[in-house]
Motif scaffolding. Structure first.
Motif, PDB file in Angstrom:
ATOM      1  N   ASP A 125       0.776  -1.307   0.027  1.00 17.17           N
ATOM      2  CA  ASP A 125       0.117  -0.196   0.151  1.00 17.17           C
ATOM      3  C   ASP A 125       0.941   1.108   0.052  1.00 17.17           C
ATOM      4  O   ASP A 125       1.965   1.156   0.694  1.00 17.17           O
ATOM      5  CB  ASP A 125      -1.024   0.047   1.191  1.00 17.17           C
ATOM      6  N   GLN A 145       1.290   2.077   5.499  1.00 13.48           N
ATOM      7  CA  GLN A 145       0.548   1.268   6.795  1.00 13.48           C
ATOM      8  C   GLN A 145       1.603  -0.027   6.615  1.00 13.48           C
ATOM      9  O   GLN A 145       1.441  -0.903   7.633  1.00 13.48           O
ATOM     10  CB  GLN A 145      -0.773   0.818   6.641  1.00 13.48           C
ATOM     11  N   ARG A 166      -2.404   5.009   9.403  1.00  9.50           N
ATOM     12  CA  ARG A 166      -2.069   5.805   8.228  1.00  9.50           C
ATOM     13  C   ARG A 166      -1.183   6.729   8.516  1.00  9.50           C
ATOM     14  O   ARG A 166      -1.432   7.654   9.568  1.00  9.50           O
ATOM     15  CB  ARG A 166      -3.208   6.160   7.779  1.00  9.50           C
ATOM     16  N   ASP A 224       0.061   4.051   1.603  1.00  9.16           N
ATOM     17  CA  ASP A 224      -0.037   4.812   2.989  1.00  9.16           C
ATOM     18  C   ASP A 224       0.904   4.702   3.845  1.00  9.16           C
ATOM     19  O   ASP A 224       0.627   5.179   5.109  1.00  9.16           O
ATOM     20  CB  ASP A 224      -1.576   4.921   3.091  1.00  9.16           C
ATOM     21  N   ARG A 231       1.214  -3.358  12.201  1.00  9.52           N
ATOM     22  CA  ARG A 231       0.572  -2.434  11.167  1.00  9.52           C
ATOM     23  C   ARG A 231       0.384  -1.139  11.757  1.00  9.52           C
ATOM     24  O   ARG A 231       0.093  -0.753  12.947  1.00  9.52           O
ATOM     25  CB  ARG A 231      -0.820  -2.965  10.809  1.00  9.52           C
TER      26      ARG A 231
HETATM   27 MG    MG Z   1      -4.341   1.884   4.297  1.00  6.80          MG
END
Ligand code: MG
Ligand code: UDP
Length: 324
Positions: A93, A97, A199, A95, A196
């Motif tokens: 991803d 993350q 964002r 972003d 994780r």
């Molecule tokens: Mg995300």
């Protein structure tokens, strides 16, 4: 020397792309493989494509793909993966993350001979309790309902070997529940655990409505259990109705019939009506998907493309067709 391509779907990610690219490049620089990056702009409305173009102009290892409109993350991923001619691809991803720092670990497991190395979250920072709960409930339902077991707490962040990519390329269904497809192809799969992060900037595109859609997508494309459930609920109600019918008849015979029972009549009618509508709805979900599938439309269209310049000659044919 083996080659690795990192595929990054981006939809309105202008705020984070620069930061992402820097962190990613720092990681890729430390790998022994030849690496390049492919950004897929999924019809963004902000400056995402401009930034991708700048990155591609500046960095020879960076390529870009602009889809003709927003097709959704699964299609954007497919578009990106279709272009990959490397020996392995990492999906991540934009972003931040998914920490790019994990990529060397994914690569290490791939070198050990695994075909799919997925990153599993051991913690979900910055997510509400409700989101955690619904996510857990979804994975559990998926596990129970379908033959393909989707690894828990695992997103699309993963590495795939050449043969896994080739297998995935053959799955051209329109209902693209990627987590399910990744699992369905089989081969040697393994997990790497990570935390994780929340964002970095921007907003998640997954509100509860879209998440619910995704969950329905996941279940209907990998399981026909809801259809069976409709049958079972239908049979159970029919049985109950039969027993109740017997009771009514026996009572009428014994005590005569003095027109009462409006409430029970109403309850039975409403209950059966509700169940029938529900079963119709379930059938409708599958029928609708069948309809969408039968049109066989391409999964995406490419509007513009920047090819990464600094690449070794492709050892595999470049895939360009979204149709087959
Ligand atoms: Mg995300
Ligand atoms: N994304 C995309 N198309 C979409 C929605 C999302 O390409 O229609 C990309 C997005 O830019 C990001 C990734 O998919 O790189 C994950 O999206 P998001 O962060 O919104 O999802 P979450 O992390 O909340 O599951």
């Amino acid at each position: 020397m083996s080659k690795l391509t990192v595929v990054v779907p981006a939809y309105n990610e202008a705020a984070v792309l620069e930061a992402f690219h820097q962190r990613l490049c720092a990681v890729l620089g430390s790998l022994p493989q030849t690496c390049d990056v492919l950004y897929v702009d999924d019809g963004s409305h902000d400056a995402t494509w401009t930034i991708i173009s700048q990155l591609a102009a500046r960095d020879a290892r960076c390529g870009g793909l602009k889809l003709s409109r927003n097709f959704g993350k699964e299609a954007a991923l497919t578009a990106g993966l279709d272009q990959v001619d490397a020996d392995a691809a990492v999906v991540i991803d934009a972003d931040l993350q998914d920490p790019p720092e994990l990529i060397p670990q994914l690569v290490a497991r791939w070198q050990e001979g695994y075909d799919v190395v997925y990153a599993t979250r051991s913690a979900r920072a910055g997510e509400s309790r409700l989101k955690k709960f619904t996510a857990a409930a979804f994975y559990r339902t998926m596990e129970k309902m379908s033959d393909t077991s989707v690894p828990r707490d695992t997103g699309d962040f993963r590495l795939m070997s050449r043969r896994a990519l080739d297998a995935l390329h053959q799955l051209r269904e329109r209902q693209r529940f990627m987590k399910g497809l990744f699992a369905w192809i089989g081969y040697r799969q393994t997990a790497v655990y990570y935390q994780r992060d929340p964002r970095l900037a921007g907003q998640t595109k997954w509100n509860y409505w879209r998440l619910t859609q995704l969950a329905i997508e996941g279940i209907t494309s990998f399981s026909t259990a809801p259809l069976k459930l409709a049958t079972w609920v239908g049979s159970a109600t029919a049985l109950l109705a039969f027993v109740y019918g017997l009771e009514v008849i026996v009572k009428a015979l014994l005590y005569g019939n003095n027109v009462r029972g409006y409430p029970s009549l109403m309850v039975v009618i409403l209950f059966l009506g509700g169940i029938q509508l529900l079963a119709l709805g379930v059938i409708g979900e599958y029928l609708g998907r069948n309809y969408a599938e039968s049109k066989r439309r391409p999964l995406y269209f490419i509007e513009e493309k920047h090819v990464a310049r600094d690449t070794t000659p492709a050892s595999h044919p470049l895939r360009t067709s979204a149709l087959d």
